[in-house]
Design a protein around this motif. Sequence first.
Motif, PDB file in Angstrom:
ATOM      1  N   SER A  83       0.807  -1.224   0.000  1.00 30.71           N
ATOM      2  CA  SER A  83       0.000   0.000   0.000  1.00 30.71           C
ATOM      3  C   SER A  83       0.840   1.273   0.000  1.00 30.71           C
ATOM      4  CB  SER A  83      -0.957   0.019   1.192  1.00 30.71           C
ATOM      5  OG  SER A  83      -0.235  -0.046   2.401  1.00 30.71           O
ATOM      6  N   VAL A  84       2.126   1.157   0.316  1.00 28.93           N
ATOM      7  CA  VAL A  84       3.011   2.323   0.361  1.00 28.93           C
ATOM      8  C   VAL A  84       4.276   1.988  -0.433  1.00 28.93           C
ATOM      9  CG1 VAL A  84       4.300   3.894   1.854  1.00 28.93           C
ATOM     10  CG2 VAL A  84       2.133   2.939   2.648  1.00 28.93           C
ATOM     11  N   PRO A  85       4.331   2.348  -1.711  1.00 29.24           N
ATOM     12  CA  PRO A  85       5.466   1.947  -2.540  1.00 29.24           C
ATOM     13  C   PRO A  85       6.746   2.753  -2.326  1.00 29.24           C
ATOM     14  CG  PRO A  85       3.916   3.214  -3.835  1.00 29.24           C
ATOM     15  CD  PRO A  85       3.286   3.001  -2.482  1.00 29.24           C
ATOM     16  N   ASP A  86       6.671   3.889  -1.630  1.00 27.31           N
ATOM     17  CA  ASP A  86       7.845   4.765  -1.518  1.00 27.31           C
ATOM     18  C   ASP A  86       8.544   4.656  -0.163  1.00 27.31           C
ATOM     19  OD1 ASP A  86       5.624   5.956  -0.351  1.00 27.31           O
ATOM     20  OD2 ASP A  86       6.216   7.989  -0.869  1.00 27.31           O
ATOM     21  N   ILE A  87       8.753   3.436   0.310  1.00 23.21           N
ATOM     22  CA  ILE A  87       9.458   3.196   1.574  1.00 23.21           C
ATOM     23  C   ILE A  87      10.912   3.611   1.409  1.00 23.21           C
ATOM     24  CG2 ILE A  87      10.261   1.403   3.164  1.00 23.21           C
ATOM     25  CD1 ILE A  87       7.635  -0.105   2.495  1.00 23.21           C
ATOM     26  N   THR A  88      11.421   4.350   2.413  1.00 19.25           N
ATOM     27  CA  THR A  88      12.791   4.845   2.327  1.00 19.25           C
ATOM     28  C   THR A  88      13.738   4.224   3.346  1.00 19.25           C
ATOM     29  OG1 THR A  88      12.247   6.700   3.789  1.00 19.25           O
ATOM     30  CG2 THR A  88      12.048   7.067   1.406  1.00 19.25           C
ATOM     31  N   GLY A  89      13.210   3.594   4.395  1.00 20.53           N
ATOM     32  CA  GLY A  89      14.093   3.004   5.393  1.00 20.53           C
ATOM     33  C   GLY A  89      13.332   2.223   6.440  1.00 20.53           C
ATOM     34  N   VAL A  90      14.089   1.451   7.212  1.00 21.99           N
ATOM     35  CA  VAL A  90      13.494   0.655   8.279  1.00 21.99           C
ATOM     36  C   VAL A  90      14.456   0.623   9.469  1.00 21.99           C
ATOM     37  CG1 VAL A  90      14.391  -1.532   7.369  1.00 21.99           C
ATOM     38  CG2 VAL A  90      12.403  -1.555   8.854  1.00 21.99           C
ATOM     39  N   GLU A  91      13.893   0.741  10.660  1.00 19.97           N
ATOM     40  CA  GLU A  91      14.668   0.624  11.900  1.00 19.97           C
ATOM     41  C   GLU A  91      14.088  -0.536  12.695  1.00 19.97           C
ATOM     42  OE1 GLU A  91      15.593   3.040  16.058  1.00 19.97           O
ATOM     43  OE2 GLU A  91      14.285   3.946  14.557  1.00 19.97           O
ATOM     44  N   VAL A  92      14.927  -1.476  13.070  1.00 18.62           N
ATOM     45  CA  VAL A  92      14.483  -2.591  13.902  1.00 18.62           C
ATOM     46  C   VAL A  92      14.674  -2.167  15.353  1.00 18.62           C
ATOM     47  CG1 VAL A  92      14.795  -5.011  14.476  1.00 18.62           C
ATOM     48  CG2 VAL A  92      15.135  -4.247  12.123  1.00 18.62           C
ATOM     49  N   THR A  93      13.582  -2.159  16.114  1.00 18.37           N
ATOM     50  CA  THR A  93      13.646  -1.665  17.491  1.00 18.37           C
ATOM     51  C   THR A  93      13.623  -2.774  18.533  1.00 18.37           C
ATOM     52  OG1 THR A  93      11.239  -1.367  17.559  1.00 18.37           O
ATOM     53  CG2 THR A  93      12.563   0.527  16.865  1.00 18.37           C
ATOM     54  N   ASN A  94      13.226  -3.971  18.145  1.00 16.31           N
ATOM     55  CA  ASN A  94      13.152  -5.070  19.109  1.00 16.31           C
ATOM     56  C   ASN A  94      13.215  -6.400  18.371  1.00 16.31           C
ATOM     57  OD1 ASN A  94      12.877  -6.084  21.744  1.00 16.31           O
ATOM     58  ND2 ASN A  94      10.684  -6.324  21.503  1.00 16.31           N
ATOM     59  N   TRP A  95      13.957  -7.330  18.918  1.00 23.10           N
ATOM     60  CA  TRP A  95      14.099  -8.677  18.348  1.00 23.10           C
ATOM     61  C   TRP A  95      13.653  -9.676  19.415  1.00 23.10           C
ATOM     62  CZ3 TRP A  95      17.157  -8.805  13.682  1.00 23.10           C
ATOM     63  CH2 TRP A  95      17.792  -7.611  13.371  1.00 23.10           C
TER      64      TRP A  95
END
Length: 70
Positions: free
Chosen positions: A32-44
């Motif tokens: 639904s959102v094609p313009d993703i620019t980044g991702v931060e993993v906050t918890n594993w």
Amino acid sequence: MSSVAKVVEMVGQSSESWQDAVNRAVAELHKSVPDITGVEVTNWTANVRDGRVVEYKVDVKVAYGAEGGR
């Protein structure tokens, strides 16, 4: 590139790996959102059964451009 970004928090899950869990979360939002620019993993985290990891989980913050008023 937008100078403002929106951030969505999601949980990704996988029976394969934490990396796959991140990829699944990003792929789901990308539908639904094609313009993703980044991702931060906050918890594993992981579920364990009989001494083995059986499900990997990640909490992620996914950023995308805020243009277009989404």
